[in-house]
Motif scaffolding. Structure first.
Motif, PDB file in Angstrom:
ATOM      1  N   GLU A  80      39.665  38.882  45.944  1.00  0.00           N
ATOM      2  CA  GLU A  80      39.891  40.292  46.265  1.00  0.00           C
ATOM      3  C   GLU A  80      40.981  40.890  45.367  1.00  0.00           C
ATOM      4  O   GLU A  80      41.999  40.259  45.110  1.00  0.00           O
ATOM      5  CB  GLU A  80      40.310  40.435  47.725  1.00  0.00           C
ATOM      6  CG  GLU A  80      40.508  41.861  48.156  1.00  0.00           C
ATOM      7  CD  GLU A  80      40.832  41.963  49.634  1.00  0.00           C
ATOM      8  OE1 GLU A  80      40.091  42.652  50.333  1.00  0.00           O
ATOM      9  OE2 GLU A  80      41.818  41.335  50.083  1.00  0.00           O
ATOM     10  N   ILE A  81      40.736  42.114  44.909  1.00  0.00           N
ATOM     11  CA  ILE A  81      41.732  42.869  44.156  1.00  0.00           C
ATOM     12  C   ILE A  81      41.838  44.243  44.821  1.00  0.00           C
ATOM     13  O   ILE A  81      40.829  44.905  45.040  1.00  0.00           O
ATOM     14  CB  ILE A  81      41.343  43.019  42.674  1.00  0.00           C
ATOM     15  CG1 ILE A  81      41.240  41.636  42.023  1.00  0.00           C
ATOM     16  CG2 ILE A  81      42.358  43.895  41.939  1.00  0.00           C
ATOM     17  CD1 ILE A  81      40.734  41.648  40.588  1.00  0.00           C
ATOM     18  N   LYS A  82      43.072  44.641  45.145  1.00  0.00           N
ATOM     19  CA  LYS A  82      43.317  45.931  45.787  1.00  0.00           C
ATOM     20  C   LYS A  82      44.132  46.815  44.838  1.00  0.00           C
ATOM     21  O   LYS A  82      45.129  46.361  44.274  1.00  0.00           O
ATOM     22  CB  LYS A  82      44.105  45.754  47.087  1.00  0.00           C
ATOM     23  CG  LYS A  82      43.356  45.024  48.152  1.00  0.00           C
ATOM     24  CD  LYS A  82      44.208  44.916  49.410  1.00  0.00           C
ATOM     25  CE  LYS A  82      43.476  44.148  50.493  1.00  0.00           C
ATOM     26  NZ  LYS A  82      44.280  44.053  51.723  1.00  0.00           N
ATOM     27  N   LEU A 111      37.333  36.476  40.728  1.00  0.00           N
ATOM     28  CA  LEU A 111      37.764  37.762  40.183  1.00  0.00           C
ATOM     29  C   LEU A 111      39.053  37.592  39.393  1.00  0.00           C
ATOM     30  O   LEU A 111      39.956  36.857  39.793  1.00  0.00           O
ATOM     31  CB  LEU A 111      37.993  38.775  41.306  1.00  0.00           C
ATOM     32  CG  LEU A 111      36.774  39.152  42.137  1.00  0.00           C
ATOM     33  CD1 LEU A 111      37.184  40.097  43.257  1.00  0.00           C
ATOM     34  CD2 LEU A 111      35.701  39.787  41.273  1.00  0.00           C
ATOM     35  N   MET A 112      39.129  38.281  38.280  1.00  0.00           N
ATOM     36  CA  MET A 112      40.349  38.278  37.476  1.00  0.00           C
ATOM     37  C   MET A 112      40.448  39.584  36.704  1.00  0.00           C
ATOM     38  O   MET A 112      39.437  40.218  36.405  1.00  0.00           O
ATOM     39  CB  MET A 112      40.391  37.101  36.519  1.00  0.00           C
ATOM     40  CG  MET A 112      39.297  37.098  35.481  1.00  0.00           C
ATOM     41  SD  MET A 112      39.446  35.690  34.400  1.00  0.00           S
ATOM     42  CE  MET A 112      39.619  36.501  32.836  1.00  0.00           C
ATOM     43  N   ILE A 113      41.655  39.978  36.441  1.00  0.00           N
ATOM     44  CA  ILE A 113      41.878  41.177  35.637  1.00  0.00           C
ATOM     45  C   ILE A 113      41.939  40.731  34.187  1.00  0.00           C
ATOM     46  O   ILE A 113      42.841  39.986  33.789  1.00  0.00           O
ATOM     47  CB  ILE A 113      43.161  41.900  36.054  1.00  0.00           C
ATOM     48  CG1 ILE A 113      43.022  42.388  37.499  1.00  0.00           C
ATOM     49  CG2 ILE A 113      43.447  43.059  35.114  1.00  0.00           C
ATOM     50  CD1 ILE A 113      44.250  43.031  38.062  1.00  0.00           C
ATOM     51  N   GLU A 114      40.966  41.159  33.422  1.00  0.00           N
ATOM     52  CA  GLU A 114      40.915  40.787  32.008  1.00  0.00           C
ATOM     53  C   GLU A 114      41.817  41.679  31.163  1.00  0.00           C
ATOM     54  O   GLU A 114      42.411  41.238  30.191  1.00  0.00           O
ATOM     55  CB  GLU A 114      39.481  40.873  31.489  1.00  0.00           C
ATOM     56  CG  GLU A 114      39.364  40.438  30.042  1.00  0.00           C
ATOM     57  CD  GLU A 114      37.942  40.421  29.568  1.00  0.00           C
ATOM     58  OE1 GLU A 114      37.395  41.505  29.323  1.00  0.00           O
ATOM     59  OE2 GLU A 114      37.395  39.309  29.451  1.00  0.00           O
ATOM     60  N   LYS A 161      36.750  40.992  35.692  1.00  0.00           N
ATOM     61  CA  LYS A 161      35.654  40.053  35.430  1.00  0.00           C
ATOM     62  C   LYS A 161      35.456  39.195  36.667  1.00  0.00           C
ATOM     63  O   LYS A 161      36.378  38.949  37.426  1.00  0.00           O
ATOM     64  CB  LYS A 161      35.991  39.142  34.242  1.00  0.00           C
ATOM     65  CG  LYS A 161      36.013  39.836  32.911  1.00  0.00           C
ATOM     66  CD  LYS A 161      34.637  39.928  32.358  1.00  0.00           C
ATOM     67  CE  LYS A 161      34.709  40.377  30.922  1.00  0.00           C
ATOM     68  NZ  LYS A 161      33.529  40.161  30.179  1.00  0.00           N
ATOM     69  N   GLY A 162      34.226  38.714  36.839  1.00  0.00           N
ATOM     70  CA  GLY A 162      33.897  37.845  37.951  1.00  0.00           C
ATOM     71  C   GLY A 162      32.598  38.281  38.604  1.00  0.00           C
ATOM     72  O   GLY A 162      31.886  39.133  38.085  1.00  0.00           O
TER      73      GLY A 162
END
Length: 84
Positions: A48-50, A62-65, A75-76
């Motif tokens: 999860e990314i908020k 999930l990762m912030i490229e 990405k993910g």
């Protein structure tokens, strides 16, 4: 979204997000997601990314490229996007 921002974007022929910082989410096949006018990161984990603008991305790996002040590339495997 403001009415003025909508009117200006139509006259200028650009997207409203370019005029009044309206968040914009774009998904590209293959697992790449872009978030414009994200408002900063409030939380980040593998699933999860908020973002500060209320957008929540859920999925796997999930990762912030790439991230800049108003633009982020995720990405993910995206399974859910919550636009609060």
């Amino acid at each position: 979204m403001s009415k003025i921002g909508g009117a200006v974007s139509r006259v200028w022929g650009v997207e409203q997000s370019a005029v009044d910082n309206t968040p914009k989410v774009s998904y590209v096949k293959g697992g790449e997601l872009t978030v414009e006018n994200h408002g900063g990161i409030e939380g980040i984990a593998d699933k999860e990314i908020k973002f500060g603008n209320g957008i929540e991305i859920r999925g796997e790996r999930l990762m912030i490229e790439w991230i800049e002040k108003d633009y982020a590339v995720i990405k993910g495997t995206v399974k859910e996007i919550d636009l609060k």
